[in-house]
Motif scaffolding. Structure first.
Motif, PDB file in Angstrom:
ATOM      1  N   ILE A 169       0.868  -1.170   0.000  1.00 29.36           N
ATOM      2  CA  ILE A 169       0.000   0.000   0.000  1.00 29.36           C
ATOM      3  C   ILE A 169       0.913   1.229   0.000  1.00 29.36           C
ATOM      4  CG2 ILE A 169      -1.776   1.277   1.270  1.00 29.36           C
ATOM      5  CD1 ILE A 169      -2.568  -1.416   2.575  1.00 29.36           C
ATOM      6  N   PRO A 170       0.779   2.139  -0.937  1.00 28.08           N
ATOM      7  CA  PRO A 170       1.656   3.312  -0.988  1.00 28.08           C
ATOM      8  C   PRO A 170       1.651   4.073   0.333  1.00 28.08           C
ATOM      9  CG  PRO A 170       0.319   3.161  -2.970  1.00 28.08           C
ATOM     10  CD  PRO A 170      -0.213   2.128  -2.028  1.00 28.08           C
ATOM     11  N   ASP A 171       2.808   4.650   0.664  1.00 30.27           N
ATOM     12  CA  ASP A 171       2.946   5.367   1.928  1.00 30.27           C
ATOM     13  C   ASP A 171       1.864   6.433   2.103  1.00 30.27           C
ATOM     14  OD1 ASP A 171       5.105   3.824   2.519  1.00 30.27           O
ATOM     15  OD2 ASP A 171       6.615   5.368   2.152  1.00 30.27           O
ATOM     16  N   ALA A 172       1.541   7.131   1.039  1.00 33.21           N
ATOM     17  CA  ALA A 172       0.557   8.210   1.129  1.00 33.21           C
ATOM     18  C   ALA A 172      -0.834   7.699   1.483  1.00 33.21           C
ATOM     19  CB  ALA A 172       0.514   8.986  -0.186  1.00 33.21           C
ATOM     20  N   GLN A 173      -1.069   6.408   1.266  1.00 35.90           N
ATOM     21  CA  GLN A 173      -2.378   5.815   1.559  1.00 35.90           C
ATOM     22  C   GLN A 173      -2.346   4.943   2.810  1.00 35.90           C
ATOM     23  OE1 GLN A 173      -3.785   3.661  -1.900  1.00 35.90           O
ATOM     24  NE2 GLN A 173      -3.003   5.206  -3.314  1.00 35.90           N
ATOM     25  N   ASN A 174      -1.183   4.819   3.421  1.00 35.04           N
ATOM     26  CA  ASN A 174      -0.996   3.844   4.486  1.00 35.04           C
ATOM     27  C   ASN A 174      -1.088   4.494   5.866  1.00 35.04           C
ATOM     28  OD1 ASN A 174      -0.370   1.314   5.646  1.00 35.04           O
ATOM     29  ND2 ASN A 174       1.105   0.882   4.006  1.00 35.04           N
ATOM     30  N   ALA A 175      -0.988   3.675   6.884  1.00 35.48           N
ATOM     31  CA  ALA A 175      -0.972   4.137   8.278  1.00 35.48           C
ATOM     32  C   ALA A 175       0.242   3.530   8.970  1.00 35.48           C
ATOM     33  CB  ALA A 175      -2.245   3.714   9.000  1.00 35.48           C
ATOM     34  N   ILE A 176       0.795   4.255   9.916  1.00 38.65           N
ATOM     35  CA  ILE A 176       1.952   3.775  10.669  1.00 38.65           C
ATOM     36  C   ILE A 176       1.504   3.298  12.044  1.00 38.65           C
ATOM     37  CG2 ILE A 176       4.167   4.405  11.689  1.00 38.65           C
ATOM     38  CD1 ILE A 176       4.510   6.444   9.476  1.00 38.65           C
ATOM     39  N   ALA A 177       1.845   2.074  12.355  1.00 34.19           N
ATOM     40  CA  ALA A 177       1.527   1.507  13.667  1.00 34.19           C
ATOM     41  C   ALA A 177       2.747   1.625  14.567  1.00 34.19           C
ATOM     42  CB  ALA A 177       1.139   0.041  13.524  1.00 34.19           C
ATOM     43  N   SER A 178       2.564   2.144  15.766  1.00 35.25           N
ATOM     44  CA  SER A 178       3.647   2.271  16.740  1.00 35.25           C
ATOM     45  C   SER A 178       3.467   1.244  17.852  1.00 35.25           C
ATOM     46  CB  SER A 178       3.659   3.679  17.348  1.00 35.25           C
ATOM     47  OG  SER A 178       3.974   4.643  16.369  1.00 35.25           O
ATOM     48  N   TYR A 179       4.595   0.686  18.307  1.00 32.08           N
ATOM     49  CA  TYR A 179       4.576  -0.362  19.335  1.00 32.08           C
ATOM     50  C   TYR A 179       5.234   0.140  20.619  1.00 32.08           C
ATOM     51  CZ  TYR A 179       3.298  -3.794  15.751  1.00 32.08           C
ATOM     52  OH  TYR A 179       2.647  -4.494  14.770  1.00 32.08           O
ATOM     53  N   PRO A 180       4.460   0.611  21.594  1.00 29.27           N
ATOM     54  CA  PRO A 180       5.040   1.028  22.867  1.00 29.27           C
ATOM     55  C   PRO A 180       5.176  -0.153  23.839  1.00 29.27           C
ATOM     56  CG  PRO A 180       2.723   1.585  22.828  1.00 29.27           C
ATOM     57  CD  PRO A 180       3.028   0.948  21.502  1.00 29.27           C
ATOM     58  N   ALA A 181       6.240  -0.122  24.628  1.00 30.58           N
ATOM     59  CA  ALA A 181       6.472  -1.141  25.654  1.00 30.58           C
ATOM     60  C   ALA A 181       6.574  -0.448  27.003  1.00 30.58           C
ATOM     61  CB  ALA A 181       7.754  -1.914  25.369  1.00 30.58           C
ATOM     62  N   ALA A 182       6.031  -1.090  28.037  1.00 29.10           N
ATOM     63  CA  ALA A 182       6.073  -0.499  29.380  1.00 29.10           C
ATOM     64  C   ALA A 182       6.045  -1.588  30.430  1.00 29.10           C
ATOM     65  CB  ALA A 182       4.891   0.451  29.584  1.00 29.10           C
ATOM     66  N   THR A 183       6.589  -1.275  31.593  1.00 28.45           N
ATOM     67  CA  THR A 183       6.475  -2.183  32.734  1.00 28.45           C
ATOM     68  C   THR A 183       5.080  -2.046  33.331  1.00 28.45           C
ATOM     69  OG1 THR A 183       7.308  -0.477  34.233  1.00 28.45           O
ATOM     70  CG2 THR A 183       8.930  -1.996  33.282  1.00 28.45           C
ATOM     71  N   LEU A 184       4.651  -3.058  34.063  1.00 30.19           N
ATOM     72  CA  LEU A 184       3.379  -3.002  34.783  1.00 30.19           C
ATOM     73  C   LEU A 184       3.661  -2.734  36.261  1.00 30.19           C
ATOM     74  CD1 LEU A 184       1.456  -5.967  33.108  1.00 30.19           C
ATOM     75  CD2 LEU A 184       1.069  -3.515  32.786  1.00 30.19           C
TER      76      LEU A 184
END
Length: 263
Positions: free
Chosen positions: A215-230
């Motif tokens: 999917i072209p970048d202009a049509q796409n979405a970026i998913a971010s992966y955050p990590a954290a302690t509980l």
């Protein structure tokens, strides 16, 4: 040595006092004693709740971490990010959390330490091997003759998918809405769907059974992966060490090799 039941209460009291003194010296019933044992290297077990799209790469990362940290065992529990959030809310015993979006993590600030984004991802269109329906782009998914499967809207990949479709005014009526990205991929692999929106890294794990249409970048979405302690972790220092390790060059190389993008 044994004593009759009568006439020896003084001896029993002395024995009881001696036993309590011994337990106290060994740290029995004392949280400080548990901490000292952990520091002595008796072994640490970490449970990490992680988004389904991390299933394969975290198997590799976990093995690398255990090799680098002898005495530490890392166990992963994979599910859709919304399911992981529900588990945290219900008090599931775990030490760290990694979601496929910042929105889910942001709702858990009362339960987590400060999150760090460890990777990013993009979507692709997954089709049956050979792309028999000749799908070329997002607009083709609106064809009512196609069986398209998406993740449910409360799932990060489902929300990303709806976001990019709505932005272009593409009306897709999925034959099913799945609880996580791996379930979407499975539907396409099994031939139960002609196409589905999944992360690029998930499609890369099934190249023998599916094709990935970019999917072209202009049509796409970026998913971010955050990590954290509980905050409920019983191994807070070890949990923090693992979360920090995910940003090290070694861990980042493992993520890059699996197709994830830099944070």
């Amino acid at each position: 040595m044994s004593f009759p039941l009568s006439g020896h209460r003084g001896v029993a009291a002395v024995l009881s006092a001696s036993l309590l003194a011994t337990l106290a010296a060994c740290g029995g019933g004392d949280a400080g004693g548990d901490s000292a044992t952990a520091k002595a290297g008796s072994g640490t077990e970490l449970t990490v709740l992680a988004a389904s799209s991390l299933t394969d790469v975290f198997a590799t990362a976990g093995a690398a971490y255990e090799k680098e940290h002898p005495g530490t065992k890392v166990t992963f529990s994979f599910a859709g990010s919304q399911e992981l959030a529900a588990q945290v809310g219900q008090g599931a015993p775990a030490d760290a959390l990694v979601t496929a979006d910042t929105r889910t993590m942001d709702r858990l600030t009362a339960d987590t330490g400060r999150p760090t984004v460890i990777a990013k991802n993009r979507l692709v269109i997954a089709t049956e091997e050979g792309n028999p329906e000749k799908i070329q782009g997002l607009s083709d998914l609106a064809d009512p003759a196609l069986k398209v499967v998406l993740a449910a809207p409360e799932v990060p990949v489902g929300r990303y998918g709806r976001q990019i479709l709505d932005a272009r005014g593409i009306d897709v009526k999925p034959v099913s809405q799945e609880p996580n990205v791996r379930a979407v991929l499975s539907k396409v692999e099994l031939g139960e769907a002609d196409a589905g929106l999944v992360y690029r890294t998930d499609a890369a794990t099934a190249t023998d059974n599916v094709d990935a249409i970019d999917i072209p970048d202009a049509q796409n979405a970026i998913a971010s992966y955050p990590a954290a302690t509980l905050k409920s972790s019983g191994n807070s220092e070890a949990a923090a060490a693992f979360v920090s390790w995910l940003s090290t060059p070694e861990a980042q190389k493992i993520l890059r090799d699996a197709g994830f993008q830099k944070p």
